[in-house]
Design a protein around this motif. Structure first.
Motif, PDB file in Angstrom:
ATOM      1  N   ILE A  15      -4.538  11.463  -4.993  1.00 30.67           N
ATOM      2  CA  ILE A  15      -3.603  10.390  -4.649  1.00 30.67           C
ATOM      3  C   ILE A  15      -4.365   9.084  -4.424  1.00 30.67           C
ATOM      4  N   ALA A  16      -5.466   9.172  -3.692  1.00 31.81           N
ATOM      5  CA  ALA A  16      -6.279   7.984  -3.425  1.00 31.81           C
ATOM      6  C   ALA A  16      -6.792   7.372  -4.726  1.00 31.81           C
ATOM      7  N   ASP A  17      -7.296   8.207  -5.611  1.00 31.21           N
ATOM      8  CA  ASP A  17      -7.808   7.713  -6.894  1.00 31.21           C
ATOM      9  C   ASP A  17      -6.691   7.059  -7.717  1.00 31.21           C
ATOM     10  N   GLN A  18      -5.533   7.712  -7.773  1.00 35.29           N
ATOM     11  CA  GLN A  18      -4.407   7.194  -8.555  1.00 35.29           C
ATOM     12  C   GLN A  18      -3.915   5.861  -8.001  1.00 35.29           C
ATOM     13  N   THR A  24      -7.220   5.382   3.892  1.00 34.47           N
ATOM     14  CA  THR A  24      -6.027   4.535   3.828  1.00 34.47           C
ATOM     15  C   THR A  24      -4.769   5.392   3.844  1.00 34.47           C
ATOM     16  N   ILE A  25      -4.808   6.510   3.155  1.00 34.29           N
ATOM     17  CA  ILE A  25      -3.642   7.402   3.125  1.00 34.29           C
ATOM     18  C   ILE A  25      -3.336   7.892   4.534  1.00 34.29           C
ATOM     19  N   TYR A  26      -4.386   8.282   5.254  1.00 37.47           N
ATOM     20  CA  TYR A  26      -4.189   8.813   6.604  1.00 37.47           C
ATOM     21  C   TYR A  26      -3.793   7.740   7.621  1.00 37.47           C
ATOM     22  N   LEU A  27      -3.967   6.471   7.277  1.00 34.15           N
ATOM     23  CA  LEU A  27      -3.466   5.402   8.148  1.00 34.15           C
ATOM     24  C   LEU A  27      -1.943   5.327   8.114  1.00 34.15           C
ATOM     25  N   HIS A  28      -1.372   5.791   6.985  1.00 38.33           N
ATOM     26  CA  HIS A  28       0.076   5.659   6.778  1.00 38.33           C
ATOM     27  C   HIS A  28       0.833   6.978   6.863  1.00 38.33           C
ATOM     28  N   TYR A  29       0.166   8.082   6.535  1.00 36.53           N
ATOM     29  CA  TYR A  29       0.836   9.388   6.462  1.00 36.53           C
ATOM     30  C   TYR A  29      -0.067  10.468   7.047  1.00 36.53           C
ATOM     31  N   GLN A  30       0.565  11.505   7.593  1.00 39.19           N
ATOM     32  CA  GLN A  30      -0.199  12.619   8.161  1.00 39.19           C
ATOM     33  C   GLN A  30      -0.923  13.408   7.075  1.00 39.19           C
ATOM     34  N   THR A  35       0.835  -1.208   0.000  1.00 35.39           N
ATOM     35  CA  THR A  35       0.000   0.000   0.000  1.00 35.39           C
ATOM     36  C   THR A  35       0.864   1.250   0.000  1.00 35.39           C
ATOM     37  N   GLN A  36       1.892   1.286   0.834  1.00 33.33           N
ATOM     38  CA  GLN A  36       2.767   2.454   0.893  1.00 33.33           C
ATOM     39  C   GLN A  36       3.490   2.663  -0.438  1.00 33.33           C
ATOM     40  N   GLU A  37       3.956   1.601  -1.061  1.00 34.41           N
ATOM     41  CA  GLU A  37       4.612   1.719  -2.367  1.00 34.41           C
ATOM     42  C   GLU A  37       3.625   2.229  -3.416  1.00 34.41           C
TER      43      GLU A  37
END
Length: 182
Positions: free
Chosen positions: A36-39, A46-52, A11-13
């Motif tokens: 970013i989520a769409d791409q 999910t993005i906020y689970l990994h990054y601020q 997911t991070q990659e």
């Protein structure tokens, strides 16, 4: 050391790749979390689970690549200039989209270039010829700034011009120039 779940790594990659792809076509300031989520084909949460935020994600991308280049420094300094630089230029070629976006894009924050320059200057620190006397009248900080700026500038030129020469040719050319300078 705890093993990282492969799904998290994947997911991070995917998120990092999405940001780089978007930055190739859009100004970073104009990219939204939804873009970013769409791409990446994930939901915003999910993005906020990994990054601020997108800046944290961008910072992690920069940090990863700077650290990978620094790891190469540990063994490259044992080689002759030309041989040492081949893996670097191969790395730049392999990560062309990232470097073309981070170095050649006008809408990109300059922090990547600044971090890259600092990393190279630090790597060159131990490479200055202090024994032959050719650098006796030169200040180390001026030499490091000169060599680091020239190296980053050549990388930018090479990438902006579509990598007109193969990595081995670039390594030989740049290695010769750095050897003369340091």
């Amino acid at each position: 050391m705890a093993k990282v779940d492969r799904r998290i790594v994947k997911t991070q990659e995917s998120l990092k790749k999405a940001v780089i792809e978007l930055m190739a076509v859009k100004n970073f300031d104009d990219i939204t979390i939804q873009d970013i989520a769409d791409q990446a084909n994930v939901n915003r949460g999910t993005i906020y689970l990994h990054y601020q935020d997108k800046y944290d994600l961008l910072d992690k991308i920069m940090e990863t690549h700077i650290n990978e280049l620094k790891e190469m420094d540990t063994w490259a300094c044992e080689l002759e200039w030309t041989d040492a630089l081949v893996p670097y230029f191969e790395y730049f070629e392999k990560n062309y989209l990232l470097f073309s976006t981070m170095l050649a894009s006008k809408g990109m924050p300059s922090s990547f270039r600044t971090r890259l320059l600092a990393s190279f200057k630090e790597g060159f620190r131990g490479e200055i010829d202090k024994e032959s006397g050719k650098n006796a009248d030169l200040n180390e900080d001026v030499m490091l700034q000169y060599a680091g700026t020239a190296y980053v500038g050549v990388i930018e030129w090479w990438i902006k011009n579509g990598m007109p020469y193969p990595p081995k040719v670039m390594a030989k050319q740049v290695g010769t120039l750095l050897e003369r300078s340091l």
